[in-house]
Every structure is written in C-alpha cells, then in structure tokens.
Design an enzyme around this catalytic site. Structure first.
Site, PDB file in Angstrom:
ATOM      1  N   ASP A 422      12.841  57.040  14.730  1.00 60.45           N
ATOM      2  CA  ASP A 422      11.354  58.017  16.017  1.00 60.45           C
ATOM      3  C   ASP A 422      11.611  57.226  16.885  1.00 60.45           C
ATOM      4  O   ASP A 422      11.111  56.167  16.800  1.00 60.45           O
ATOM      5  CB  ASP A 422      10.450  57.921  14.741  1.00 60.45           C
ATOM      6  CG  ASP A 422       8.609  58.415  16.209  1.00 60.45           C
ATOM      7  OD1 ASP A 422       9.791  58.706  17.466  1.00 60.45           O
ATOM      8  OD2 ASP A 422       8.663  59.587  15.312  1.00 60.45           O
ATOM      9  N   HIS A 423      12.086  57.191  18.646  1.00 60.36           N
ATOM     10  CA  HIS A 423      11.827  56.923  19.584  1.00 60.36           C
ATOM     11  C   HIS A 423      10.923  56.452  20.349  1.00 60.36           C
ATOM     12  O   HIS A 423      10.883  55.507  20.640  1.00 60.36           O
ATOM     13  CB  HIS A 423      13.229  57.852  20.533  1.00 60.36           C
ATOM     14  CG  HIS A 423      13.857  56.540  21.224  1.00 60.36           C
ATOM     15  ND1 HIS A 423      14.050  55.018  21.595  1.00 60.36           N
ATOM     16  CD2 HIS A 423      14.732  57.004  22.380  1.00 60.36           C
ATOM     17  CE1 HIS A 423      14.514  54.701  22.475  1.00 60.36           C
ATOM     18  NE2 HIS A 423      15.018  55.475  23.067  1.00 60.36           N
ATOM     19  N   ARG A 424       9.885  56.757  19.752  1.00 59.92           N
ATOM     20  CA  ARG A 424       8.422  56.995  20.158  1.00 59.92           C
ATOM     21  C   ARG A 424       7.764  55.588  19.973  1.00 59.92           C
ATOM     22  O   ARG A 424       7.373  54.832  19.865  1.00 59.92           O
ATOM     23  CB  ARG A 424       7.635  57.745  20.121  1.00 59.92           C
ATOM     24  CG  ARG A 424       7.667  59.339  20.571  1.00 59.92           C
ATOM     25  CD  ARG A 424       6.699  60.284  20.357  1.00 59.92           C
ATOM     26  NE  ARG A 424       7.083  60.008  18.100  1.00 59.92           N
ATOM     27  CZ  ARG A 424       6.531  61.868  17.380  1.00 59.92           C
ATOM     28  NH1 ARG A 424       5.360  61.900  17.748  1.00 59.92           N
ATOM     29  NH2 ARG A 424       6.933  61.346  16.224  1.00 59.92           N
TER      30      ARG A 424
END
Ligand code: COA
Length: 450
Positions: A422-424
């Site tokens: 999850d790039h967040r």
C-alpha cells in the site's frame, strides 16, 4: 418423519450471543444450510443455518434471547432422508474473532454480509464483515439490512446506526441513501459507492464514471452452462474488488537465490523422513519474512485514519487453494516457531482449509500474507493486498537460471518474488529494501539469526 432439535453450532470464541432476527416461522419449509436466525455479539452478527431440510414445527427462541453453542433454536420435522444422516449440530459457523478488525478468510458457513479484505491476483477468500473504514469496528446490522445496503450500494460503514449499541436499521440505510441523493451527504469515496459485493460483473461502475458492464447473450454463440459461484468466491470477490479499487497498490518484483536453501531443505527432509513432516520452501519463506518484517515494521502495520498501527506480533496468513476457493489460514506467532513446526502447522491448516473445517480463530488476525504458487508454476503475478494488511508477498516457481558471478554464468535456483504494498504506508524504496533483505536471508539463511 423425524422431529429434530436444531441447535446453535460452534460459534467460535463467543460464549453467548443475542437473537436479533428470526428468519423463519412455524410451518415454513427450510432447506439444509438455510439461515434460520441472526445472532449478534458485541462485535459481529451472523446467521445460524439449519443442519437439515424440513418443516419448522416449533420455534424455541424469541428476539433478544441469549443463546450459546448447543441451545435448541427450533424443532424441525426433517425430510425423510435427512434424519438418517443427521448431524447433531450444523457445520461450525465462523465469526470474526472478538477483537479482530483483521478478518482474513471467508467463513465456511453463513457469514453475514460482505467483508473485509482481498487477496492475491487469482484471489484470496476473505472475511465476513465490513469493518468501518477508519476504526476497524464492525458496523452492527442484521444480514437483511446488510443485504439491503449492498443492493442499493450504501457503504454500511458510513451509516450511523440509531438502534441500541449503534445498530443500523433499514430506515438508517434509507435515510443515508436519501441524504446522498439530495447531496446533503457524500460517501467517503466514490469507489465505495459502487456496490462492490454486487457481483462478478463489476458492480455498478457508473459511480466511477465507467461505461456499463457488457451484457452478452453467450448462448447465441454456442452451448453454455451457468453455475452459481461458491459462497467463498462471492465473498472474496467483493473484497478483491474493494481492495483493488481502494488501495493505491504497487508491486515490486525481485528474485532470490535459494540454491543453498533448497539443498538444505532437501537434506532436512531426508533427515526427518520418518517424522512424517515435510518441510517446503514456504516454511522457510515464512521464517525469512518474519525476520524481514521485524527489520521493516511498516510492512507489519495497518492504516487507521491518519495513523499507522504497528503490530508487535507476527501472524502470517498463507493462501491455500481449496475446492471452494481460496482461504487464508493464519499461523500465529510465527516468530516463535521453528521451520519444522511451521511446516507441520501449515500442513494441518491447509488440510483443514480444504476440508472446510477452519475455525474463525484460524482465519483471523494475520499481519502479513504470503501467496505461493510455487508448487504450481508461472513466473511473477500481482497479488492483491489482504486489507487491512498493507503488504502481501507472492512467490512463484523457482527455476534454475544462469547468473553472472563476476566471471562467468553459473546455474542458480532463483525464486521469483512479487511484493505488493500500500503506497500510502510504504514507499517504493522501502519495498525494494524489503525485497533485497529478504533475498539476502534466503540466499544465506544464517542471516535470519541477525
Ligand atoms: N518453487 C518450486 N517448487 C516449489 C515451490 C517453489 N516456490 N514451492 C513449493 N514447491 C514444490 C514443493 O517443494 C512440492 O514439491 P515436492 O512435492 O516435489 O516435494 C510441491 O511444489 C508442492 O508443494 P505444496 O504441497 O503446494 O506445498 P507448499 O508449502 O509450497 O504450499 C499451500 C502449501 C497450502 C500454500 C499450497 O498447497 C497451496 O494451496 N498453494 C496455492 C496458493 C494459491 O492458490 N495462491 C494464489 C492466491 S491468489
């Protein structure tokens, strides 16, 4: 015709649950596995299925009664052939573990409503409930209300319940829908607005500004056969769609040199031939991943609004292929177990998954998931994150490859790895470091001790 007492089956960790909905009445004809009533604990609700088909003669519970495993809920005049094979209780019903916002695999029997997380590219079966987006709490609502909300595309997690303990009623769902229609309220994300559980054809893509799903009369082109999807596939499909849409996911690929580890695995298996426990590459991988998660804790976390929850426990889920679809059994406290124990537990859990006998506790609480297609074949795939986890590792079949050692090409056994994150929460550089570190451990397993 035999009279059969229908009892509350195994309800996992819950001692007592409250009857919140009765779905049948005396005189009704029910089929085996049909839901009879809905019960609720502090954390979740679920349906109690009938262990037999037949006619309801007498109800033995009323709304708000407390029941537990073994309580008789009704008396059934069973169908002629049912009495012979009558099991005393229905197959175990799975419920998310009490304090577990991390729900993993699809419950085998009668989970209520859509659920939590996602899966790997081909598809991980997921859980039975829909935690609210920010808190991870399960919204309180009966299955009929959940169904209604799903049908009209209302994200239940965003509806405020007006009932006791915040329970959401059909009226609450209706007034939420009205507020959205009149523009008074906006859903948290347009993506959520699409009823993700509404089917394999993609749900209502209109909310995303997509053109409608193609409607084709396939029979015009040749013979066809229509089969309903399994319950697990339906649940996992809804989760996959939600997670694929809502998580800004990126996948980093890498290869690990497992030549020496494979030789060690083969010799370990020879030594342990008599024990009956076979060590597979996946057990080593779990051990190596736990060490890597300890070094990079953000991969062992979950998002909660603007906060990141770091977990100081390492429960590893692994995708298991079953006749009904993918399940994700969870190995608890993998950091405290050796490779032989991990192999043994994995074998037992995979068997239970295939036999449809996993308990809720065995499917919940994972902090990271591995999906291994290594025993089958292929090279790299894009796993979908099993929310609310933030990363998943997909491994494919290892192959002998020519690797340049600085002077010449040498044959090495290389394991293809695909890490989706999850790039967040995780940056690309961290993901690359994760893969490099993991590859180093797999290339020289002594590093697991560092
Ligand atoms: N590369 C090459 N061979 C591999 C391998 C890899 N990465 N991983 C496993 N193998 C081999 C094993 O050594 C074994 O070989 P052997 O029979 O000659 O000893 C064979 O493949 C079968 O292994 P398997 O029984 O599948 O064990 P496992 O520990 O690798 O996997 C499960 C256990 C439960 C994960 C597996 O049975 C399964 O269900 N896999 C499918 C998961 C899935 O569908 N994922 C996709 C989700 S979207």
């Amino acid at each position: 015709m035999a009279l059969i007492d229908i009892q509350v089956p195994d309800i996992g960790d819950f001692d007592e649950v409250t009857v919140i909905e009765i779905l049948v009445k005396p005189g009704d004809t029910v089929k085996a596995d049909q839901s009879l009533l809905t019960v609720e604990s502090d954390k979740a609700s679920m349906e109690i299925p009938s262990s037999h088909g037949g006619v309801v003669k007498e109800l033995r519970v009323k709304l708000d009664d407390k029941v537990k495993q073994g309580s008789i809920v009704l008396v059934l005049e069973a169908e002629a052939d049912a009495s012979a094979s009558a099991a005393p209780v229905a197959a175990p019903v799975s419920m998310p573990a009490a304090a577990a916002p991390v729900a993993q695999a699809a419950a085998v029997v009668a989970p209520v409503a859509v659920a939590s997380a996602p899966a790997a590219a081909p598809a991980l079966a997921m859980p039975a409930h829909e935690p609210t987006a920010m808190t991870g709490q399960l919204p309180h609502a009966s299955p009929s209300v959940r169904k209604f909300a799903r049908e009209i595309g209302v994200p239940l997690a965003e509806v405020n319940g007006s009932g006791p303990k915040g329970r959401i009623s059909q009226e609450d769902v209706q007034s939420f829908a009205k507020s959205v229609m009149t523009g008074d309220v906006r859903t948290q994300a347009q993506a959520v607005k699409a009823p993700a559980g509404s089917g394999g054809s993609g749900g209502d893509g209109a909310a995303l500004g997509l053109i409608p799903w193609p409607k084709v009369d396939f029979a015009k082109f040749g013979p066809i056969e229509r089969k309903d999807m399994s319950r697990i596939k339906k649940i996992s499909g809804a989760n996959l769609l939600r997670n694929a849409i809502m998580i800004p996911a990126v996948t980093n690929h890498d290869d690990a040199d497992i030549t020496d580890l494979e030789a060690f695995r083969v010799s370990t298996n020879k030594e342990n031939e008599k024990s009956g426990v076979k060590v597979t590459m996946l057990a080593f991988l779990i051990k190596a991943i736990v060490a890597t998660l300890k070094k990079y804790p953000e991969f062992n976390s979950s998002l909660d609004g603007d906060a990141i929850i770091y977990k100081n426990y390492w429960h590893i889920g692994f995708a298991a292929d079953t006749p009904n679809g993918l399940m994700v059994p969870v190995i608890r406290d993998a950091d405290q177990k050796g490779v032989l124990q991990l192999s043994q537990e994995m074998g037992e859990l995979a068997k239970k998954a295939r036999d449809g006998k996993l308990s809720s506790a065995e499917m919940t609480g994972a902090t990271f998931t591995i999906s291994s297609l290594g025993g089958i074949g292929g090279k790299y795939f894009l796993p979908i994150i099993n929310a609310p986890e933030v990363a998943i590792m997909g491994v494919s079949k290892s192959m002998m490859e020519p690797v340049w050692d600085g002077k010449q090409f040498v044959p090495r056994l290389m394991l293809p790895m695909s890490l989706t994150y999850d790039h967040r929460v995780i940056d690309g550089a961290a993901a690359a470091r994760f893969n490099v570190y993991l590859s180093q451990i797999l290339a020289d397993f002594r590093r697991v001790l560092l």
